[in-house]
Design a protein around this motif. Structure first.
Motif, PDB file in Angstrom:
ATOM      1  N   LYS A 192      -1.878 -11.307   1.781  1.00 18.57           N
ATOM      2  CA  LYS A 192      -0.574 -11.830   2.557  1.00 18.57           C
ATOM      3  C   LYS A 192       0.687 -11.377   1.855  1.00 18.57           C
ATOM      4  CE  LYS A 192       0.484 -16.738   3.302  1.00 18.57           C
ATOM      5  NZ  LYS A 192       0.322 -18.326   2.918  1.00 18.57           N
ATOM      6  N   ASN A 193       0.869 -10.998   0.625  1.00 19.62           N
ATOM      7  CA  ASN A 193       2.147 -10.547   0.114  1.00 19.62           C
ATOM      8  C   ASN A 193       2.403  -8.969   0.663  1.00 19.62           C
ATOM      9  OD1 ASN A 193       2.738 -12.657  -1.421  1.00 19.62           O
ATOM     10  ND2 ASN A 193       1.849 -11.933  -3.153  1.00 19.62           N
ATOM     11  N   GLU A 194       1.457  -8.184   0.792  1.00 18.32           N
ATOM     12  CA  GLU A 194       1.317  -6.755   1.427  1.00 18.32           C
ATOM     13  C   GLU A 194       1.937  -7.154   2.979  1.00 18.32           C
ATOM     14  OE1 GLU A 194      -2.234  -5.132   0.793  1.00 18.32           O
ATOM     15  OE2 GLU A 194      -1.780  -4.517  -1.219  1.00 18.32           O
ATOM     16  N   GLU A 195       1.564  -7.985   3.605  1.00 23.10           N
ATOM     17  CA  GLU A 195       1.804  -8.279   5.168  1.00 23.10           C
ATOM     18  C   GLU A 195       3.196  -8.640   5.024  1.00 23.10           C
ATOM     19  OE1 GLU A 195       1.718  -8.504   9.140  1.00 23.10           O
ATOM     20  OE2 GLU A 195       0.266  -7.677   7.799  1.00 23.10           O
ATOM     21  N   LYS A 196       3.796  -9.316   4.134  1.00 18.24           N
ATOM     22  CA  LYS A 196       4.949 -10.071   4.206  1.00 18.24           C
ATOM     23  C   LYS A 196       6.166  -8.918   3.775  1.00 18.24           C
ATOM     24  CE  LYS A 196       7.840 -13.643   1.950  1.00 18.24           C
ATOM     25  NZ  LYS A 196       7.681 -14.588   0.813  1.00 18.24           N
ATOM     26  N   ALA A 197       5.597  -8.075   2.824  1.00 20.93           N
ATOM     27  CA  ALA A 197       6.483  -6.886   2.464  1.00 20.93           C
ATOM     28  C   ALA A 197       6.714  -6.016   3.657  1.00 20.93           C
ATOM     29  CB  ALA A 197       5.821  -6.210   1.352  1.00 20.93           C
ATOM     30  N   ARG A 198       5.713  -5.472   4.349  1.00 22.92           N
ATOM     31  CA  ARG A 198       5.372  -5.093   5.592  1.00 22.92           C
ATOM     32  C   ARG A 198       6.351  -5.205   6.769  1.00 22.92           C
ATOM     33  NH1 ARG A 198       3.571  -4.623  10.373  1.00 22.92           N
ATOM     34  NH2 ARG A 198       2.316  -6.142  10.151  1.00 22.92           N
ATOM     35  N   ARG A 199       6.231  -6.593   7.149  1.00 20.15           N
ATOM     36  CA  ARG A 199       7.256  -7.137   7.883  1.00 20.15           C
ATOM     37  C   ARG A 199       8.867  -7.086   7.287  1.00 20.15           C
ATOM     38  NH1 ARG A 199       3.472 -11.924   8.120  1.00 20.15           N
ATOM     39  NH2 ARG A 199       5.016 -13.005   6.606  1.00 20.15           N
ATOM     40  N   LYS A 200       8.913  -7.500   6.159  1.00 18.12           N
ATOM     41  CA  LYS A 200      10.424  -7.404   5.782  1.00 18.12           C
ATOM     42  C   LYS A 200      10.717  -5.679   5.946  1.00 18.12           C
ATOM     43  CE  LYS A 200      11.953  -9.649   2.264  1.00 18.12           C
ATOM     44  NZ  LYS A 200      12.102 -10.283   0.850  1.00 18.12           N
ATOM     45  N   LYS A 224      13.982  -4.577   8.322  1.00 22.14           N
ATOM     46  CA  LYS A 224      15.031  -3.751   7.592  1.00 22.14           C
ATOM     47  C   LYS A 224      15.310  -2.341   8.389  1.00 22.14           C
ATOM     48  CE  LYS A 224      16.426  -1.784   3.346  1.00 22.14           C
ATOM     49  NZ  LYS A 224      16.234  -1.526   1.881  1.00 22.14           N
ATOM     50  N   ASN A 225      14.302  -1.995   8.835  1.00 19.42           N
ATOM     51  CA  ASN A 225      14.282  -0.663   9.615  1.00 19.42           C
ATOM     52  C   ASN A 225      14.646  -0.790  10.875  1.00 19.42           C
ATOM     53  OD1 ASN A 225      13.851   0.958   7.052  1.00 19.42           O
ATOM     54  ND2 ASN A 225      11.580   1.006   7.514  1.00 19.42           N
ATOM     55  N   GLU A 267      17.810  -5.008  18.232  1.00 18.71           N
ATOM     56  CA  GLU A 267      16.625  -5.313  18.786  1.00 18.71           C
ATOM     57  C   GLU A 267      16.048  -6.650  18.258  1.00 18.71           C
ATOM     58  OE1 GLU A 267      13.219  -2.509  18.267  1.00 18.71           O
ATOM     59  OE2 GLU A 267      14.513  -0.835  18.457  1.00 18.71           O
ATOM     60  N   GLN A 268      15.178  -7.158  18.980  1.00 21.06           N
ATOM     61  CA  GLN A 268      14.545  -8.482  18.628  1.00 21.06           C
ATOM     62  C   GLN A 268      13.183  -8.451  17.900  1.00 21.06           C
ATOM     63  OE1 GLN A 268      14.631 -11.020  21.970  1.00 21.06           O
ATOM     64  NE2 GLN A 268      16.748 -11.355  21.997  1.00 21.06           N
ATOM     65  N   GLY A 269      12.884  -9.301  17.236  1.00 19.07           N
ATOM     66  CA  GLY A 269      11.588  -9.121  16.538  1.00 19.07           C
ATOM     67  C   GLY A 269      10.330  -9.482  17.499  1.00 19.07           C
ATOM     68  N   GLU A 270       9.323  -9.339  16.827  1.00 15.50           N
ATOM     69  CA  GLU A 270       7.852  -9.573  17.605  1.00 15.50           C
ATOM     70  C   GLU A 270       8.063 -10.966  18.309  1.00 15.50           C
ATOM     71  OE1 GLU A 270       4.788  -8.367  14.972  1.00 15.50           O
ATOM     72  OE2 GLU A 270       5.499  -6.520  14.512  1.00 15.50           O
ATOM     73  N   ALA A 271       8.315 -11.872  17.338  1.00 14.51           N
ATOM     74  CA  ALA A 271       8.036 -13.238  17.803  1.00 14.51           C
ATOM     75  C   ALA A 271       8.797 -13.470  19.194  1.00 14.51           C
ATOM     76  CB  ALA A 271       8.703 -14.185  16.914  1.00 14.51           C
TER      77      ALA A 271
END
Length: 59
Positions: free
Chosen positions: A20-28, A32-33, A38-42
């Motif tokens: 879960k933490n890795e997924e959260k870090a990937r999304r952040k 950031k990049n 652009e809008q998010g995936e949601a």
């Protein structure tokens, strides 16, 4: 009666937290990049939904 394997259960919880933490870090990192325009995936997933009503005074 069989005894509960608490070490196994604890390890599974730890792995789930790590995932879960890795997924959260990937999304952040992706957010950031992403360019500011652009809008998010949601937002992409909600394209079929009805548009939100305008805020008061925004009509």
């Amino acid at each position: 009666m069989a005894k509960t394997n608490f070490q196994y259960e604890k390890r599974q919880r730890e792995l789930e937290k790590k995932k879960k933490n890795e997924e959260k870090a990937r999304r952040k990192l992706e957010a950031k990049n992403r360019p500011e325009g652009e809008q998010g995936e949601a937002a992409d997933e909600d394209d079929d939904a009805a548009p939100a009503p305008p805020a008061p005074g925004q009509e």
